[in-house]
Design a protein around this motif. Structure first.
Motif, PDB file in Angstrom:
ATOM      1  N   ALA A 321      77.561  98.583 -31.606  1.00  0.00           N
ATOM      2  CA  ALA A 321      76.324  97.981 -30.879  1.00  0.00           C
ATOM      3  C   ALA A 321      77.197  99.393 -29.499  1.00  0.00           C
ATOM      4  N   VAL A 322      77.007  99.871 -28.096  1.00  0.00           N
ATOM      5  CA  VAL A 322      77.854 100.910 -27.594  1.00  0.00           C
ATOM      6  C   VAL A 322      77.084 100.483 -26.441  1.00  0.00           C
ATOM      7  N   THR A 323      77.885 100.130 -25.113  1.00  0.00           N
ATOM      8  CA  THR A 323      77.653  99.264 -23.878  1.00  0.00           C
ATOM      9  C   THR A 323      77.735 100.700 -23.154  1.00  0.00           C
ATOM     10  N   TYR A 324      77.289 102.018 -22.914  1.00  0.00           N
ATOM     11  CA  TYR A 324      77.624 102.555 -22.065  1.00  0.00           C
ATOM     12  C   TYR A 324      76.994 102.485 -20.439  1.00  0.00           C
ATOM     13  N   PHE A 325      78.641 103.141 -19.681  1.00  0.00           N
ATOM     14  CA  PHE A 325      78.625 102.871 -18.423  1.00  0.00           C
ATOM     15  C   PHE A 325      79.364 103.800 -17.775  1.00  0.00           C
ATOM     16  N   SER A 326      78.756 104.187 -16.635  1.00  0.00           N
ATOM     17  CA  SER A 326      79.499 105.142 -15.793  1.00  0.00           C
ATOM     18  C   SER A 326      79.364 105.019 -14.131  1.00  0.00           C
ATOM     19  N   VAL A 327      80.786 105.690 -13.767  1.00  0.00           N
ATOM     20  CA  VAL A 327      81.217 105.522 -12.788  1.00  0.00           C
ATOM     21  C   VAL A 327      81.593 106.837 -11.016  1.00  0.00           C
ATOM     22  N   ALA A 328      81.322 106.585 -10.282  1.00  0.00           N
ATOM     23  CA  ALA A 328      81.374 107.668  -9.104  1.00  0.00           C
ATOM     24  C   ALA A 328      82.508 107.484  -8.734  1.00  0.00           C
ATOM     25  N   ASN A 329      83.923 107.597  -8.703  1.00  0.00           N
ATOM     26  CA  ASN A 329      84.722 107.553  -7.486  1.00  0.00           C
ATOM     27  C   ASN A 329      85.117 108.400  -6.224  1.00  0.00           C
ATOM     28  N   ASP A 330      84.231 109.055  -6.777  1.00  0.00           N
ATOM     29  CA  ASP A 330      84.420 110.617  -5.002  1.00  0.00           C
ATOM     30  C   ASP A 330      82.993 111.538  -5.282  1.00  0.00           C
ATOM     31  N   VAL A 331      83.717 112.284  -4.287  1.00  0.00           N
ATOM     32  CA  VAL A 331      81.297 112.858  -3.867  1.00  0.00           C
ATOM     33  C   VAL A 331      82.278 113.959  -3.338  1.00  0.00           C
ATOM     34  N   ASN A 332      82.022 115.630  -3.468  1.00  0.00           N
ATOM     35  CA  ASN A 332      82.542 116.708  -2.261  1.00  0.00           C
ATOM     36  C   ASN A 332      81.693 117.191  -1.487  1.00  0.00           C
ATOM     37  N   ASN A 333      81.733 118.179  -0.532  1.00  0.00           N
ATOM     38  CA  ASN A 333      80.591 118.494   0.642  1.00  0.00           C
ATOM     39  C   ASN A 333      79.156 119.242  -0.088  1.00  0.00           C
ATOM     40  N   ASN A 334      80.071 119.736  -1.781  1.00  0.00           N
ATOM     41  CA  ASN A 334      79.055 120.725  -2.997  1.00  0.00           C
ATOM     42  C   ASN A 334      78.774 120.063  -3.552  1.00  0.00           C
ATOM     43  N   GLY A 335      78.302 118.509  -2.854  1.00  0.00           N
ATOM     44  CA  GLY A 335      77.453 117.508  -4.247  1.00  0.00           C
ATOM     45  C   GLY A 335      78.306 117.311  -5.114  1.00  0.00           C
ATOM     46  N   ILE A 336      79.801 117.792  -5.791  1.00  0.00           N
ATOM     47  CA  ILE A 336      79.517 117.839  -6.959  1.00  0.00           C
ATOM     48  C   ILE A 336      80.463 115.600  -7.199  1.00  0.00           C
ATOM     49  N   ALA A 337      80.081 115.772  -7.820  1.00  0.00           N
ATOM     50  CA  ALA A 337      80.988 114.033  -7.921  1.00  0.00           C
ATOM     51  C   ALA A 337      81.793 114.196  -8.826  1.00  0.00           C
ATOM     52  N   VAL A 338      82.648 112.924  -9.275  1.00  0.00           N
ATOM     53  CA  VAL A 338      83.310 112.701 -10.167  1.00  0.00           C
ATOM     54  C   VAL A 338      83.654 111.195 -10.492  1.00  0.00           C
ATOM     55  N   GLY A 339      84.935 111.048 -11.834  1.00  0.00           N
ATOM     56  CA  GLY A 339      84.697 109.414 -12.161  1.00  0.00           C
ATOM     57  C   GLY A 339      85.076 109.624 -13.414  1.00  0.00           C
ATOM     58  N   ARG A 340      84.618 108.451 -14.071  1.00  0.00           N
ATOM     59  CA  ARG A 340      84.648 107.896 -15.556  1.00  0.00           C
ATOM     60  C   ARG A 340      83.648 107.725 -16.473  1.00  0.00           C
ATOM     61  N   SER A 341      83.409 107.575 -17.230  1.00  0.00           N
ATOM     62  CA  SER A 341      81.867 106.511 -18.093  1.00  0.00           C
ATOM     63  C   SER A 341      82.432 106.866 -19.686  1.00  0.00           C
ATOM     64  N   LEU A 342      81.727 106.310 -20.018  1.00  0.00           N
ATOM     65  CA  LEU A 342      81.857 106.231 -21.583  1.00  0.00           C
ATOM     66  C   LEU A 342      81.651 107.320 -22.965  1.00  0.00           C
ATOM     67  N   TYR A 343      82.847 107.227 -23.759  1.00  0.00           N
ATOM     68  CA  TYR A 343      82.346 108.441 -24.264  1.00  0.00           C
ATOM     69  C   TYR A 343      82.753 107.357 -25.730  1.00  0.00           C
ATOM     70  N   SER A 344      82.475 107.791 -26.999  1.00  0.00           N
ATOM     71  CA  SER A 344      81.488 107.725 -28.409  1.00  0.00           C
ATOM     72  C   SER A 344      81.609 108.885 -29.371  1.00  0.00           C
ATOM     73  N   ASP A 345      83.036 108.715 -30.684  1.00  0.00           N
ATOM     74  CA  ASP A 345      82.292 109.461 -30.399  1.00  0.00           C
ATOM     75  C   ASP A 345      82.060 108.626 -33.004  1.00  0.00           C
ATOM     76  N   ALA A 368      87.621 110.958 -18.313  1.00  0.00           N
ATOM     77  CA  ALA A 368      86.796 111.042 -16.602  1.00  0.00           C
ATOM     78  C   ALA A 368      85.984 112.151 -16.910  1.00  0.00           C
ATOM     79  N   SER A 369      84.542 111.828 -15.751  1.00  0.00           N
ATOM     80  CA  SER A 369      83.261 112.372 -16.243  1.00  0.00           C
ATOM     81  C   SER A 369      83.634 113.445 -15.407  1.00  0.00           C
ATOM     82  N   LEU A 370      82.477 114.290 -14.988  1.00  0.00           N
ATOM     83  CA  LEU A 370      82.408 115.848 -13.751  1.00  0.00           C
ATOM     84  C   LEU A 370      80.949 115.634 -13.877  1.00  0.00           C
TER      85      LEU A 370
END
Length: 583
Positions: A321-345, A368-370
């Motif tokens: 079982a996987v508990t997925y999550f995500s975080v946004a650390n920053d966003v620019n004036n173009n509306g693009i956000a970055v951060g981290r989230s859970l990846y699984s394989d 790292a997530s875009l």
């Protein structure tokens, strides 16, 4: 226009405590009356800054998160709640003299008694970790309470970012009040005693916006069973706020919380608080829009990398079982956000310990997530890097972050930058191949600042130093080599850089030691005792400055040719495919 840090005219000094430097002038802005040490957070183009001060640096906590003694306390005149202490208890009478006891009962506390009471903490009083400070539009440095309006210092308050309009964002944990509580009677305890409990205000953590010295909290989109939580990490000049918060709760978890938090054995709010900080909520990256009237609109809730970067969840059971999550650390004036989230394989497994057993389960890790155009895109190769995070993005759509993997038989973190337009991610060695390197911020001149490890000369001791890396010049430089050979400061972390080249950093310096009441400590001869403390400083570019030749410099970098080594990771094709699929 792209600005060079050495082509700017020197800015007016804002402090008498400054040191003329070769490339940067050091201006100390973080000495405050409430705490010993401060730590840099962010600076805007008008040189208005936010930073945080340490109430407590003690990592020894009890089950309720209360520091176990006052030795790690960094706050002066901490407001001990004397009314909550039983001065007739054996634990108190055993350590205080009759005179000290009488004075304490009357509210007369000297530094010795303050230390004793904080070390014992007999009433289990809540002690926070941080105060926040803002050097706002009016130029006045102040500690502005975010949720702790009565200044009890029972919670932790942080400011993380400030935009060019002077709007700051951060987060504040809950405050506590001492309340009487009587548990329900049981067969074994038919007449339970009434006890005093420090009861939290719900929510346990809320993001905040500070505008014109007015604080607005950001409510969670999901607030059931405890009020939810939010964290605001960054704000763009367009008023976009990046962060994360509670987006829901799994049915099984909800049922367990409802069964546990009935008020029979502890106050409901106290039980919900403990469940919340243990992770009962589902967490998602979020982007809010600050409105013209100062209110915050409902957030856009972002997704996660998911199974094999598909953005969808793997429906595993039991150990898989996987508990997925995500975080946004920053966003620019173009509306693009970055951060981290859970990846699984789900095609790969790893051996992990679960309880007392070692089992095989599918691979999962934060990466790292875009976040762009309703998609969550990867930035690093999960087959090469065990975890990763994207920490910031500038208005040129250049993203910075770090990845972690084993280098020279030890786990190390290495900085990367990613060009969204080309889809390429490039890793930077830093000072040497095994140097842990953490980027913190990037300006629109593509200059990156952060912290990287150096080796102290003649030893194997590693220590963090602030660095600046210029993408265009491909130069990775220790900031301590740019502030002058005789500077009393050691820059240990660079938190932010604005578009004028000003850097907000944390530095170490020897200062007079003060006791818990803020009085200078002296030795037997009456001389002030010194100690090394962390302070927030601003590094201002010096016009036409050049690095000084510090012949006695003892820092070693162990670098093997060139100014920086690079490892390449090309995810361009995948990112282009994702963008074209969206169209």
């Amino acid at each position: 226009m792209k600005l060079s840090r050495i082509s700017l005219a020197i800015l007016p000094l804002l402090s008498l405590c400054s040191v003329q430097a070769a490339v940067y002038n050091v201006v100390e802005i973080g000495e405050v009356s409430e705490v010993k040490s401060t730590y840099a957070a962010a600076i805007n183009d008008s040189a208005h800054a936010v930073f945080n001060g340490a109430i407590s640096t003690n990592s020894a906590l009890n089950a309720q998160g209360v520091p176990q003694n006052g030795n790690g306390l960094g706050a002066f005149n901490f407001p001990i709640d004397l009314s909550a202490i039983d001065f007739e208890s054996e634990s108190i009478t055993a350590v205080l003299t009759d005179e000290q006891l009488a004075d304490a009962i009357n509210g007369n506390i000297d530094a010795t008694v303050q230390n004793i009471l904080l070390s014992l903490n007999p009433a289990a009083q809540r002690i926070g970790f941080s105060l926040s400070y803002i050097n706002g539009i009016d130029g006045v440095l102040q500690n502005l309470p975010l949720r702790d309006l009565t200044q009890q210092r029972s919670n932790s308050e942080y400011l993380y970012d400030i935009n060019n309009a002077g709007v700051a964002v951060g987060t504040a944990t809950t405050t506590f009040t001492l309340q009487s509580f009587t548990p329900d009677a049981t067969d074994t305890t038919p007449e339970p005693e009434t006890v005093d409990v420090w009861v939290p205000e719900l929510s346990h953590q809320l993001g905040v916006v500070v505008r014109d010295n007015q604080v607005t909290t950001i409510p969670a989109p999901y607030q059931e069973l405890g009020g939810g939580f939010t964290v605001a990490r960054a704000i763009s000049d367009s008023g976009l706020i990046a962060g994360y918060g509670s987006s829901g709760m799994a049915d099984a978890v909800k049922e367990a919380v409802e069964e546990a938090c009935t008020g029979a054995t502890s106050p409901v709010a106290f039980c919900l608080y403990n469940r919340a900080i243990a992770g009962s909520y589902q967490q998602r990256a979020m982007v809010w829009q600050l409105q013209a009237d100062g209110s915050v609109a409902a957030p856009e809730i972002l997704g996660f990398l998911g199974d094999k970067n598909t953005g969808t969840a793997f429906e595993g059971e039991g150990v898989n079982a996987v508990t997925y999550f995500s975080v946004a650390n920053d966003v620019n004036n173009n509306g693009i956000a970055v951060g981290r989230s859970l990846y699984s394989d789900s095609d790969r497994t790893e051996r992990v310990r679960v309880g007392n057993q070692v089992v095989d389960r599918i691979v999962r890790a934060q990466h790292a997530s875009l976040y762009v155009e309703d998609q969550v895109l990867p930035l690093v190769d999960p087959l090469e890097w065990s975890i990763s995070d994207a920490v910031a993005i500038n208005n040129n759509d250049i993203i910075i972050g770090y990845g972690q993997k084993v280098i020279n038989s030890a786990v190390r973190n290495k900085m990367f930058y990613h060009d969204y337009s080309s889809g390429q991610t490039r890793f930077v060695d830093g000072f040497f191949s095994s140097s842990n390197t953490f980027p913190r911020a990037i300006n629109d001149s593509n200059q990156i600042v952060g912290q990287a490890e150096v080796i102290l000369g003649g030893t194997t001791t590693r220590r963090g130093h602030g660095f600046i890396y210029d993408i265009t010049a491909n130069s990775f430089t220790d900031l301590n080599a740019l502030i002058g050979c005789n500077s009393p400061y050691t820059v240990v972390d660079a938190a932010d850089i604005n578009n004028n080249g000003d850097i907000l950093a944390t530095a170490l310096i020897m200062k007079e030691r003060k006791d818990l009441l803020g009085e200078v400590v002296v030795d037997a001869q009456g001389n002030p005792v010194k100690e090394e403390l962390a302070v927030t400083v601003k590094l201002q570019p010096v016009a036409n400055g050049e690095p000084e030749d510090c012949a006695s410099e003892q820092t070693e970098y162990e670098r093997k040719g060139g100014t920086a080594g690079f490892g390449w990771l090309t995810l361009g094709a995948a990112l282009v495919w994702w963008r074209r699929r969206k169209v």
